[in-house]
Design a protein around this motif. Structure first.
Motif, mmCIF file in Angstrom:
data_model
loop_
_atom_site.group_PDB
_atom_site.id
_atom_site.type_symbol
_atom_site.label_atom_id
_atom_site.label_comp_id
_atom_site.label_asym_id
_atom_site.label_seq_id
_atom_site.Cartn_x
_atom_site.Cartn_y
_atom_site.Cartn_z
ATOM 1 N N CYS A 31 -17.017 12.180 16.176
ATOM 2 C CA CYS A 31 -16.789 13.623 16.081
ATOM 3 C C CYS A 31 -17.567 14.285 17.209
ATOM 4 C CB CYS A 31 -17.267 14.160 14.730
ATOM 5 S SG CYS A 31 -17.091 15.960 14.610
ATOM 6 N N ARG A 32 -16.858 14.978 18.076
ATOM 7 C CA ARG A 32 -17.499 15.633 19.207
ATOM 8 C C ARG A 32 -18.224 16.904 18.775
ATOM 9 N NH1 ARG A 32 -15.659 13.189 24.116
ATOM 10 N NH2 ARG A 32 -15.137 11.109 23.397
ATOM 11 N N SER A 33 -17.927 17.422 17.604
ATOM 12 C CA SER A 33 -18.547 18.647 17.127
ATOM 13 C C SER A 33 -19.956 18.398 16.573
ATOM 14 C CB SER A 33 -17.675 19.295 16.066
ATOM 15 O OG SER A 33 -18.240 20.489 15.615
ATOM 16 N N CYS A 34 -20.098 17.398 15.691
ATOM 17 C CA CYS A 34 -21.405 17.140 15.065
ATOM 18 C C CYS A 34 -22.088 15.881 15.600
ATOM 19 C CB CYS A 34 -21.272 17.073 13.549
ATOM 20 S SG CYS A 34 -20.388 15.622 12.923
ATOM 21 N N SER A 35 -21.446 15.197 16.554
ATOM 22 C CA SER A 35 -22.012 14.003 17.208
ATOM 23 C C SER A 35 -22.268 12.854 16.239
ATOM 24 C CB SER A 35 -23.312 14.356 17.953
ATOM 25 O OG SER A 35 -23.051 15.306 18.948
ATOM 26 N N ARG A 36 -21.432 12.734 15.220
ATOM 27 C CA ARG A 36 -21.544 11.618 14.285
ATOM 28 C C ARG A 36 -20.426 10.626 14.545
ATOM 29 N NH1 ARG A 36 -23.005 15.806 10.027
ATOM 30 N NH2 ARG A 36 -25.135 15.293 9.479
ATOM 31 N N ALA A 37 -20.707 9.371 14.230
ATOM 32 C CA ALA A 37 -19.696 8.326 14.323
ATOM 33 C C ALA A 37 -19.477 7.771 12.927
ATOM 34 C CB ALA A 37 -20.162 7.215 15.263
ATOM 35 N N PHE A 38 -18.236 7.426 12.613
ATOM 36 C CA PHE A 38 -17.928 6.870 11.301
ATOM 37 C C PHE A 38 -16.797 5.862 11.451
ATOM 38 C CE2 PHE A 38 -15.557 10.764 11.860
ATOM 39 C CZ PHE A 38 -14.278 10.459 11.441
ATOM 40 N N ARG A 39 -16.635 5.011 10.446
ATOM 41 C CA ARG A 39 -15.619 3.971 10.465
ATOM 42 C C ARG A 39 -14.705 4.137 9.259
ATOM 43 N NH1 ARG A 39 -15.760 -0.655 13.180
ATOM 44 N NH2 ARG A 39 -17.976 -0.417 13.532
ATOM 45 N N LEU A 40 -13.415 3.941 9.479
ATOM 46 C CA LEU A 40 -12.428 3.966 8.405
ATOM 47 C C LEU A 40 -12.015 2.542 8.077
ATOM 48 C CD1 LEU A 40 -10.108 6.839 9.626
ATOM 49 C CD2 LEU A 40 -11.972 6.959 7.985
ATOM 50 N N LYS A 41 -11.867 2.274 6.792
ATOM 51 C CA LYS A 41 -11.461 0.936 6.370
ATOM 52 C C LYS A 41 -10.542 1.059 5.163
ATOM 53 C CE LYS A 41 -13.284 -3.467 4.803
ATOM 54 N NZ LYS A 41 -14.495 -4.220 4.450
ATOM 55 N N PHE A 42 -9.393 0.436 5.251
ATOM 56 C CA PHE A 42 -8.459 0.400 4.129
ATOM 57 C C PHE A 42 -8.910 -0.696 3.178
ATOM 58 C CE2 PHE A 42 -4.526 -1.293 2.225
ATOM 59 C CZ PHE A 42 -4.124 -0.169 1.549
ATOM 60 N N LEU A 43 -9.139 -0.354 1.922
ATOM 61 C CA LEU A 43 -9.628 -1.321 0.946
ATOM 62 C C LEU A 43 -8.520 -2.012 0.180
ATOM 63 C CD1 LEU A 43 -12.649 0.689 -0.476
ATOM 64 C CD2 LEU A 43 -12.647 -1.079 1.298
ATOM 65 N N GLY A 44 -7.387 -1.361 -0.018
ATOM 66 C CA GLY A 44 -6.283 -1.956 -0.751
ATOM 67 C C GLY A 44 -5.617 -0.937 -1.655
ATOM 68 N N LEU A 45 -4.651 -1.410 -2.397
ATOM 69 C CA LEU A 45 -3.911 -0.549 -3.313
ATOM 70 C C LEU A 45 -4.452 -0.694 -4.728
ATOM 71 C CD1 LEU A 45 -0.319 -1.306 -2.025
ATOM 72 C CD2 LEU A 45 -1.698 0.716 -1.572
ATOM 73 N N LEU A 46 -4.441 0.384 -5.470
ATOM 74 C CA LEU A 46 -4.858 0.360 -6.867
ATOM 75 C C LEU A 46 -3.732 -0.193 -7.726
ATOM 76 C CD1 LEU A 46 -6.578 3.838 -7.187
ATOM 77 C CD2 LEU A 46 -7.670 1.621 -6.883
ATOM 78 N N ALA A 47 -4.078 -0.770 -8.839
ATOM 79 C CA ALA A 47 -3.077 -1.260 -9.780
ATOM 80 C C ALA A 47 -2.329 -0.060 -10.367
ATOM 81 C CB ALA A 47 -3.755 -2.047 -10.903
ATOM 82 N N PRO A 48 -1.050 -0.211 -10.704
ATOM 83 C CA PRO A 48 -0.292 0.902 -11.287
ATOM 84 C C PRO A 48 -0.991 1.465 -12.526
ATOM 85 C CG PRO A 48 1.162 -0.920 -10.776
ATOM 86 C CD PRO A 48 -0.243 -1.415 -10.559
ATOM 87 N N GLY A 49 -1.087 2.784 -12.599
ATOM 88 C CA GLY A 49 -1.702 3.439 -13.746
ATOM 89 C C GLY A 49 -3.202 3.586 -13.650
ATOM 90 N N ARG A 50 -3.817 3.013 -12.651
ATOM 91 C CA ARG A 50 -5.268 3.108 -12.506
ATOM 92 C C ARG A 50 -5.614 4.332 -11.669
ATOM 93 N NH1 ARG A 50 -9.448 -0.964 -9.623
ATOM 94 N NH2 ARG A 50 -11.264 0.274 -10.106
ATOM 95 N N THR A 51 -6.588 5.119 -12.113
ATOM 96 C CA THR A 51 -6.969 6.334 -11.403
ATOM 97 C C THR A 51 -8.142 6.118 -10.474
ATOM 98 O OG1 THR A 51 -8.458 7.030 -13.165
ATOM 99 C CG2 THR A 51 -6.166 7.796 -13.290
ATOM 100 N N GLY A 52 -8.827 4.990 -10.574
ATOM 101 C CA GLY A 52 -9.982 4.743 -9.727
ATOM 102 C C GLY A 52 -11.298 5.102 -10.385
ATOM 103 N N HIS A 53 -11.249 5.660 -11.606
ATOM 104 C CA HIS A 53 -12.461 6.031 -12.322
ATOM 105 C C HIS A 53 -12.647 5.092 -13.509
ATOM 106 C CE1 HIS A 53 -12.718 9.735 -10.062
ATOM 107 N NE2 HIS A 53 -11.445 9.952 -10.330
ATOM 108 N N SER A 54 -13.855 4.565 -13.654
ATOM 109 C CA SER A 54 -14.130 3.726 -14.818
ATOM 110 C C SER A 54 -14.520 4.617 -15.995
ATOM 111 C CB SER A 54 -15.250 2.727 -14.517
ATOM 112 O OG SER A 54 -16.451 3.404 -14.272
ATOM 113 N N PRO A 55 -14.244 4.226 -17.236
ATOM 114 C CA PRO A 55 -14.559 5.063 -18.398
ATOM 115 C C PRO A 55 -16.062 5.360 -18.505
ATOM 116 C CG PRO A 55 -13.114 3.274 -19.032
ATOM 117 C CD PRO A 55 -13.505 3.040 -17.611
#
Length: 63
Positions: A31-55
């Motif tokens: 980012c040229r604005s705040c001078s930070r560097a970051f990395r993007l990584k695709f982790l995979g697909l969620l199972a159908p019906g899963r929201t990503g939150h554990s109870p």
């Protein structure tokens, strides 16, 4: 650089002035604005019906 999707804004400051990082390798952005560097990584697909939150992690939920 691959033809994959690119981020639209910086996750830290929200600015849109992003460039692929040549020093950090594949999936890294600068980012040229705040001078930070970051990395993007695709982790995979969620199972159908899963929201990503554990109870146990939901507010007010019992463990």
């Amino acid at each position: 650089m691959s033809e994959r999707a690119a981020p639209f804004y910086c996750p830290y400051c929200g600015d849109e002035d992003l460039r692929p990082s040549e020093e950090e390798g594949h999936g890294a952005w600068e980012c040229r604005s705040c001078s930070r560097a970051f990395r993007l990584k695709f982790l995979g697909l969620l199972a159908p019906g899963r929201t990503g939150h554990s109870p146990a992690a939901s507010p007010g939920g019992e463990s």
